[in-house]
Design an enzyme around this catalytic site. Structure first.
Site: not given
Ligand SMILES: Cc1ncc(C[n+]2csc(CCOP(=O)(O)OP(=O)(O)O)c2C)c(N)n1
Length: 395
Positions: A285, A289, A298
Site C-alpha cells: 500500500r 491506510h 509507523y
C-alpha cells in the site's frame, strides 16, 4: 415442488462437468502447497524472467496491454479520489495506489455474470469492472451504503467489517452451483483480515461444499499500523488454505502478468467445479491506510521507497515497450483517456446531492426489524427537532 438437495447437487455436478474445459488440469502440480516463492513473469524492472513454476502460461500481450490501459485509468481515478477528500467532496478514501495490478488483473479474469466481493480498499477494481465511478464513491461520500445495484452488477457493496464478505461469497457461489450455473465468486481480502474467524469459516465452508470461490488476499504488508510479522507466523498467507484442503498459490502482486496467469487459472479451476482456490498477492500500500491516517508514524520512508521501485505500472510499461506493444503515442492516448475520466468524475462529484437520512435504514434487512424501525423513527424525530429549533432561532 422444491428440488431435493440430491437433485440440485447432481445438476450442479453436471453443469460443472460440462463447463470444465479440457485444458484445466491441476493448477498446482505440488498439490495444495503453494510455490516456494511468489510466482512472477517479470523482474522488479519489468524484464521477463524464467517462471518459478511451469504451472502457468504467460497471458497474451493483448490482455496485458488491456490490463495496462485499465491500470492507467485506475491510478488516475485513485489520485482524483484522494484529491476529492481534500476538497471536502469525499468523507474518506482508502487508496489502491500500488495495488493496481492485483485489482485490475484479478477483475479481468472474471466474466460479467460472475460475482465480485470487494473490500473498502478496492475502488479501482470496481471501476475496472465497469461500474460508474460516481456510484463507486457514493459510499465513501457518506450518501448511501452502496451507490450501485449489487444484483444488477453482480458486485457486492464494498465491505468494511473485515472478512464478512467472504462468507457471503462462499454462500452465493455455492448457491450458483446448486442451481446448475457455472458462475464463480471472486472475493478480495487484506492480510490483516486473514486473522478474522470469518476468513477461516469461509475457507472451510467453500472447501467442504466445493463452492466455486477464488479468495484473493492482497497482502500489502500492513493492517493500518500492524505489520505482517505481528499478524502471522505463517511463511506465507497462502499456506492458510492447506489446513482446509483449499489449493493455494502465492504470487508477485506487482507483476500484472503473474496476476492474470494465476488468478485466470484459479477462476477456470473453480468454474470447472473443482472447488475454491486461495491466492495470495504480495504487494504494497503506497499511501496511508486512508486519508485519515498518518503512515509516517509507523513505517519508514526507506521501506516505502524500496516498494516504489517495484511499482506495478512502471514494470508493465517497461515490458510492453520491450515487446513493441506500447509507444509514446499510445501511452499518451491512455493518459488522455484517464485525464478525461478524472475531469468528468471531478465535475460530477462537485454537484451537491441531497441524501435522505432515513435511507440508511433501507436495504438492511428484507423485512426491517422492530429495533431498526425504532432507530429510524429516532433519527427522523431528531431531524424534526433540529429543524424546529432552527426555525425558532430565525423567528
Ligand atoms: C471486524 C473489524 N474489525 C476491525 C476493523 C477496523 N479496521 C478497519 S481496516 C483495518 C485493517 C485491515 O487491514 P488489512 O486486512 O490488511 O487490509 P488493508 O486495509 O491493508 O487493505 C481494521 C483493523 C473493521 N473494519 N472490522
Amino acid at each position: 415442488m422444491a428440488p431435493t438437495r440430491k437433485a440440485a447437487d447432481a445438476r450442479a455436478s453436471k453443469a460443472a462437468a460440462q463447463a470444465a474445459p479440457e485444458h484445466v488440469e491441476a493448477p498446482f502440480q505440488r498439490g495444495l502447497i503453494p510455490a516456494a516463492s511468489p510466482v512472477c513473469f517479470l523482474d522488479e524492472h519489468g524484464h521477463r524472467v524464467e517462471p518459478v513454476t511451469d504451472d502457468y502460461d504467460a497471458p497474451s500481450d493483448d490482455d496485458v496491454l488491456e490490463c495496462y490501459r485499465r491500470m492507467v485509468v485506475g491510478r488516475r481515478f485513485d489520485t482524483q479520489a484522494t484529491a476529492l477528500t481534500k476538497q471536502g467532496r469525499l468523507a474518506v478514501y482508502p487508496s489502491s495506489r500500488g495495488q493496481e495490478a492485483c485489482q485490475v488483473g484479478s477483475v479481468m479474469c472474471i466474466r460479467p455474470d460472475d460475482w465480485f466481493f470487494p473490500t473498502y480498499r478496492d475502488s479501482v477494481a470496481l471501476v475496472s469492472r465497469g461500474i460508474d465511478p460516481v456510484e463507486v464513491l457514493t459510499l465513501l461520500r457518506g450518501d448511501a451504503h452502496c451507490g450501485y445495484d449489487p444484483a444488477a452488477t453482480r458486485t457486492a457493496a464494498q465491505c468494511t467489517p473485515l472478512a464478512t464478505q467472504l462468507l457471503h461469497a462462499a454462500g452465493v457461489a455455492y448457491g450458483e452451483r446448486r442451481q446448475g450455473r457455472d458462475s464463480v465468486a471472486l472475493a478480495f481480502i487484506g492480510d490483516g483480515a486473514t486473522s478474522e474467524g470469518d476468513f477461516h469459516e469461509a475457507l472451510n465452508f467453500a472447501a467442504v461444499f466445493r463452492a466455486p470461490v477464488v479468495f484473493v488476499v492482497q497482502n500489502n504488508g500492513w493492517a493500518i499500523s500492524v505489520p505482517l510479522e505481528k499478524q502471522t507466523a505463517a511463511p506465507s498467507l497462502a499456506y492458510k488454505g492447506i489446513g482446509y484442503g483449499v489449493v493455494c498459490e502465492q504470487v508477485d502482486g506487482n507483476d500484472a502478468l503473474a496476476v492474470l496467469a494465476v488468478v485466470g487459472k484459479a477462476v477456470a479451476w473453480a468454474r470447472a467445479g473443482r472447488g475454491p482456490v486461495l491466492v495470495e498477492l504480495h504487494t504494497y500500500r503506497m499511501e496511508a491506510h486512508t486519508n485519515a491516517d498518518d503512515e509516517t508514524r509507523y513505517r519508514t520512508s526507506e521501506e516505502v521507497e524500496a516498494w516504489r521501485l517495484k511499482d506495478p505500472m512502471e514494470r508493465l510499461e517497461t515490458y510492453l515497450r520491450s515487446v513493441g506493444r506500447l509507444d509514446d503515442e499510445l501511452a499518451a492516448t491512455y493518459a488522455q483517456e484517464a485525464e478525461d475520466a478524472a475531469a468528468e468524475l471531478r465535475r460530477r462529484m462537485n454537484e451537491d446531492t441531497d441524501p435522505q437520512a432515513s435511507s440508511m435504514f433501507e436495504h438492511v434487512y428484507a423485512r426491517p426489524t422492530a429495533q431498526l424501525a425504532d432507530q429510524r423513527q429516532m433519527v427522523l424525530d431528531e431531524i424534526d427537532a433540529e429543524r424546529d429549533a432552527l426555525a425558532g432561532k430565525d423567528a
